[in-house]
Design an enzyme around this catalytic site. Sequence first.
Site, PDB file in Angstrom:
ATOM      1  N   TYR A 155       0.846  -1.203   0.000  1.00 10.98           N
ATOM      2  CA  TYR A 155       0.000   0.000   0.000  1.00 10.98           C
ATOM      3  C   TYR A 155       0.874   1.244   0.000  1.00 10.98           C
ATOM      4  CZ  TYR A 155      -5.003  -0.806   0.362  1.00 10.98           C
ATOM      5  OH  TYR A 155      -6.307  -1.069   0.068  1.00 10.98           O
ATOM      6  N   GLU A 183      -0.517   4.880  -0.406  1.00 10.93           N
ATOM      7  CA  GLU A 183      -1.285   6.119  -0.596  1.00 10.93           C
ATOM      8  C   GLU A 183      -0.382   7.343  -0.465  1.00 10.93           C
ATOM      9  OE1 GLU A 183      -2.943   3.633   1.015  1.00 10.93           O
ATOM     10  OE2 GLU A 183      -5.125   4.014   0.962  1.00 10.93           O
ATOM     11  N   ASP A 224      -7.198  13.234 -25.049  1.00 11.63           N
ATOM     12  CA  ASP A 224      -7.188  11.833 -24.621  1.00 11.63           C
ATOM     13  C   ASP A 224      -6.510  11.046 -25.742  1.00 11.63           C
ATOM     14  OD1 ASP A 224      -7.622   9.185 -24.120  1.00 11.63           O
ATOM     15  OD2 ASP A 224      -9.714   9.407 -23.532  1.00 11.63           O
ATOM     16  N   THR A 284      -4.202   5.732 -21.817  1.00  9.99           N
ATOM     17  CA  THR A 284      -3.988   4.429 -21.210  1.00  9.99           C
ATOM     18  C   THR A 284      -2.544   4.051 -21.524  1.00  9.99           C
ATOM     19  OG1 THR A 284      -4.885   3.463 -23.228  1.00  9.99           O
ATOM     20  CG2 THR A 284      -6.358   3.564 -21.327  1.00  9.99           C
ATOM     21  N   LYS A 326      -2.154   0.333 -24.854  1.00  9.78           N
ATOM     22  CA  LYS A 326      -2.517   0.187 -26.267  1.00  9.78           C
ATOM     23  C   LYS A 326      -1.228   0.280 -27.103  1.00  9.78           C
ATOM     24  CE  LYS A 326      -7.254   1.694 -25.575  1.00  9.78           C
ATOM     25  NZ  LYS A 326      -7.488   2.488 -24.367  1.00  9.78           N
ATOM     26  N   ARG A 361      -2.016  -2.763 -18.396  1.00  7.46           N
ATOM     27  CA  ARG A 361      -3.296  -2.039 -18.384  1.00  7.46           C
ATOM     28  C   ARG A 361      -3.209  -0.969 -17.306  1.00  7.46           C
ATOM     29  NH1 ARG A 361      -6.126  -4.906 -21.619  1.00  7.46           N
ATOM     30  NH2 ARG A 361      -7.820  -3.416 -21.556  1.00  7.46           N
TER      31      ARG A 361
HETATM   32  N1  DSN Z   1     -11.957  -0.172 -24.782  1.00  3.87           N
HETATM   33  C1  DSN Z   1     -11.018   0.744 -25.391  1.00  3.87           C
HETATM   34  C2  DSN Z   1     -10.985   0.596 -26.865  1.00  3.87           C
HETATM   35  O1  DSN Z   1     -11.074  -0.524 -27.303  1.00  3.87           O
HETATM   36  O2  DSN Z   1     -10.834   1.562 -27.598  1.00  3.87           O
HETATM   37  C3  DSN Z   1     -11.240   2.121 -24.996  1.00  3.87           C
HETATM   38  O3  DSN Z   1     -11.435   2.184 -23.626  1.00  3.87           O
END
Ligand code: DSN
Length: 422
Positions: free
Chosen positions: A46, A48, A193, A220, A223, A229
């Site tokens: 933990y 925080e 984003d 994120t 990707k 993730r």
């Molecule tokens: N689920 C993602 C996507 O496939 O674009 C976005 O959050």
Amino acid sequence: MKDKQIEQLIKAEKIRQTDGLELIPSENYVSSDVLKALGSVFTNKYSEGYPGRRYYGGQENTDQIEQIAIDRAKQLFGADHANVQPHSGAQANEAVYYAWCEPGDTILAMDLAHGGHLTHGASVTRSAREYNFIRYGIKDVETGEIDYEEIRQLALKHKPKIILAGFSAYPRELDYEKFAEIGNEIGAMLMADMSHIAGLIVGGVAKNPFDYGFHVITTTTHKTLRGPRGGLILSRGVVGNPLKKPEKTLENLPTLIDRAVFPGTQGGPHMHTIAAKAVAFGEALQPEFKDYAEQIVKNAKKLAEELQKRDFKLVTGGTNNHLILADVYNSFGIDGKEAEIAMDKIGLTLNANATPNDSLTRFRPSGIRLGTPAVTTRGAKEADMEKIAEWMKQAINHRDSEERLVKLRQEVKHFCQTLSAI
Ligand code: DSN
């Protein structure tokens, strides 16, 4: 593992990922080092707070790990500040809204039906209940052109606190300069984003919104960036002490964001994921990552071309990034779900997706969305895209013949054995 049921499913998933072609544009294969960091003892801890300011003891290693992740993220994107704690992209977006807006404030964002994301104010989300989202879309589906004058008029009329640029199903590049002009004219905070294309930005094959005056980037990390993730928030401004409540100024965005992530919207950070983010950011800083990003785009362009040769109608007529949106309903008279199922049967994984102004339903939309980040990680090149396009066409043509689909599945499997292991 002692738990044989779970062990068996992990093995089965590894086989599925190895023997098939992963074409979902938001998925990728992480390195074994990223996996090691994810499965490390940091999952027990933990933490925080932030490095040097924690609410629990025993932070001599976590502080270093988080600081390394922060420094690498800042270097990758040219940011003044990075918050590496968001559990995922949705939490990153939520924290930025919370940092900058009061309930009822207006945010101008891309319509989900035109390629925006759920967290950009879709009516089913919590943030849509809290903030007033106004939406812009694609003006011309044939070219993907966005009407920036319409965005300007919407901005002048609704005076949004945030103008949000970003998407999860748009195959073209946004004009950040135009967004910045509009934002500056009305005094809005500019947020991008970049979840889908973060890896393309750091690889130098997509524009970086910071170069056009944006204040915040969310993304994120799993990707095109090819990490675990998770989420990440980058900002421009002066980094202050998150324990002191600052005024809401653009300069204070880093501090406002830190406070909005913890304790505003999250509790303890997932330190094993932050360790894995640090590893992935280190990998993305290597020169080879540029080659990877370039190849993703080359592959996507080639795949788009080969699909068009086989009568797939593509939304916007092609791609400039890693993803392709094909309108299978208007190409072949079948909906996206039917196409997704046929592809699944031969080992090609992609997803049904709405097209702009879709006449079908959200669960059975007109389109399919696919992309090249994962197959490029496995070493696929332009020549392989021709094969993939041909298998896709065959899967659609023979979707009612189990015998033909089984044969195609074998061909795909043999091809996958020629690619690098995962
Ligand atoms: N689920 C993602 C996507 O496939 O674009 C976005 O959050």
